[in-house]
Scaffold this motif. Structure first.
Motif, mmCIF file in Angstrom:
data_model
loop_
_atom_site.group_PDB
_atom_site.id
_atom_site.type_symbol
_atom_site.label_atom_id
_atom_site.label_comp_id
_atom_site.label_asym_id
_atom_site.label_seq_id
_atom_site.Cartn_x
_atom_site.Cartn_y
_atom_site.Cartn_z
ATOM 1 N N GLU A 75 34.595 39.881 47.283
ATOM 2 C CA GLU A 75 35.522 40.344 48.323
ATOM 3 C C GLU A 75 35.264 39.782 49.716
ATOM 4 O OE1 GLU A 75 35.819 44.614 48.027
ATOM 5 O OE2 GLU A 75 36.960 44.477 46.162
ATOM 6 N N HIS A 122 36.456 38.464 53.294
ATOM 7 C CA HIS A 122 37.648 39.010 53.941
ATOM 8 C C HIS A 122 37.791 38.651 55.422
ATOM 9 C CE1 HIS A 122 34.328 41.908 54.294
ATOM 10 N NE2 HIS A 122 34.803 42.137 55.509
ATOM 11 N N TRP A 164 39.704 40.490 50.602
ATOM 12 C CA TRP A 164 39.215 41.492 49.663
ATOM 13 C C TRP A 164 39.641 41.198 48.220
ATOM 14 C CZ3 TRP A 164 35.842 44.663 52.115
ATOM 15 C CH2 TRP A 164 36.007 44.851 53.499
ATOM 16 N N ASN A 182 42.527 40.739 47.024
ATOM 17 C CA ASN A 182 43.667 41.589 46.690
ATOM 18 C C ASN A 182 44.687 40.844 45.834
ATOM 19 O OD1 ASN A 182 45.701 43.466 46.598
ATOM 20 N ND2 ASN A 182 45.945 43.661 48.812
ATOM 21 N N SER A 233 45.526 50.169 48.535
ATOM 22 C CA SER A 233 44.808 49.236 47.648
ATOM 23 C C SER A 233 43.299 49.240 47.850
ATOM 24 C CB SER A 233 45.333 47.797 47.835
ATOM 25 O OG SER A 233 46.689 47.689 47.475
ATOM 26 N N SER A 234 42.752 50.295 48.445
ATOM 27 C CA SER A 234 41.325 50.327 48.757
ATOM 28 C C SER A 234 40.462 50.759 47.585
ATOM 29 C CB SER A 234 41.078 51.274 49.935
ATOM 30 O OG SER A 234 41.354 52.617 49.566
ATOM 31 N N ARG A 246 52.152 45.014 41.527
ATOM 32 C CA ARG A 246 51.174 44.263 42.311
ATOM 33 C C ARG A 246 50.621 43.053 41.559
ATOM 34 N NH1 ARG A 246 47.923 49.378 45.203
ATOM 35 N NH2 ARG A 246 49.721 50.037 46.467
#
Length: 335
Positions: free
Chosen positions: A160, A162, A196, A198, A231-232, A248
């Motif tokens: 992750e 970022h 992250w 994502n 989305s955490s 997603r």
């Protein structure tokens, strides 16, 4: 031929087609490496095993047939001094898990769980902004490549990152890949998406923009997927609907098919309430029906120190299999 015999032959032909279809589906699922993220070596602060962090045991998951164990760890524990040797005790713990996984037919994903940072002088430095930290990071990746060159592992570059874009990180990832390959490692390298990792960021309209150079052309893009509104993965807010995972993932799946680059869903998970389980089943179905896209998947979070009220705990509670892991198991070993 009598009518009864004709019906019997027709039934046998239909059954044969059904078995062929079922076998094909099972074969497609089995090409995906289904597994879990086994937390422990990345938790807490400090170097003392059993006090500052636990050493996980993958035996439960291996006995259930998983084919992948993602193993997060803090770089500083593996290499206490930048550009120095590995800590023998910590390295032994990692190697033992790798050996256990291999014995039971699973690959280990080595996951430097440091979010794009490297500790210098006790301070976490951004590898994008500190050239000394970047150099030290490349050194540790070279040593990992050399140490595990002949083991059944995949090497993740970083968990992750970022603080910059995929383009910004590319130069560092390419330096690390070159060092890993020069050290003799020929297996899969997992390149993280920035922001992250994502999964919802990636689509044909917003492609992965990093320019990755791998002399062996054997890399996979790592993405993470959580289902809460931000989305955490904290799940402080409930999942909005069961289709959120499909929504997603759809862009990343389309991009993968367009680019020919496979994906590793390195983290995903959901709480065990009814909406969480419905949404997780949809995600697992999306993965199972796209073996051309997914190299593997690791469900979060296995490991001995997750409390019983942790929303994504996978270790059994009072001896009972957690519903999230039961869902994963049903996905890779369908009836």
């Amino acid at each position: 031929m009598t009518w009864n015999r004709l019906r019997a032959v027709s039934a046998c032909v239909a059954l044969g087609c059904l078995l062929l279809q079922t076998g094909a589906a099972a074969g497609a699922r089995s090409s995906i490496l289904w597994g879990v993220a086994e937390s422990g070596l990345e938790l807490g602060q400090g170097p003392k095993a059993g006090t500052n962090y636990p050493i996980p045991d993958p035996a439960y998951y291996l006995q259930q047939g998983v084919r992948l164990i993602r193993l997060p760890f803090q770089i500083e524990r593996l290499q206490p001094q930048p550009e120095g040797p590995f800590d023998p005790a910590f390295l032994h713990a990692v190697q033992r898990i790798v050996q256990l996984d291999r014995h039971d037919g699973a690959i280990t994903v080595l996951d430097p769980h440091d979010y794009g940072f490297f500790k210098l002088g006790g301070k976490s430095e951004d590898i994008l902004r500190n050239s000394a930290a970047a150099t030290a990071y490349v050194d540790v990746m070279r040593r990992i490549g050399a140490t595990f060159a002949h083991d059944d592992v995949a090497i993740g570059l970083m968990n992750e990152p970022h603080t910059g874009s995929d383009i910004a990180y590319s130069a560092i990832w390419n330096r690390a890949i070159a060092a890993i390959r020069a050290a003799g490692f020929t297996g899969v390298i997992l390149v993280p998406h920035a922001h992250w990792s994502n999964a919802a960021d990636i689509s044909p309209e917003r492609p992965f923009s990093g320019h990755i150079v791998d002399p062996r052309h054997n890399w996979v893009l790592e993405l993470h997927l959580y289902l809460d509104p931000d989305s955490s993965g904290t799940y402080r807010q409930p999942i909005a609907n069961a289709e959120v995972g499909r929504q997603r993932l759809s862009g990343a799946i389309a991009w993968s098919r367009q680019s020919g680059i496979k994906l590793f869903l390195g983290e995903t998970g959901a709480p065990p309430d009814s909406m969480g389980m419905s949404a997780l089943h949809v995600v697992l179905s999306e993965v199972a029906t796209a073996p051309d896209v997914f190299w593997g998947i690791a469900l979060w979070g296995a490991g001995p120190w997750w409390p019983t009220d942790y929303p994504m705990r996978l270790d059994p509670t009072n001896g009972a299999m957690r519903p999230q892991f039961a869902a994963l198991k049903a996905a890779f070993a369908p009836r």
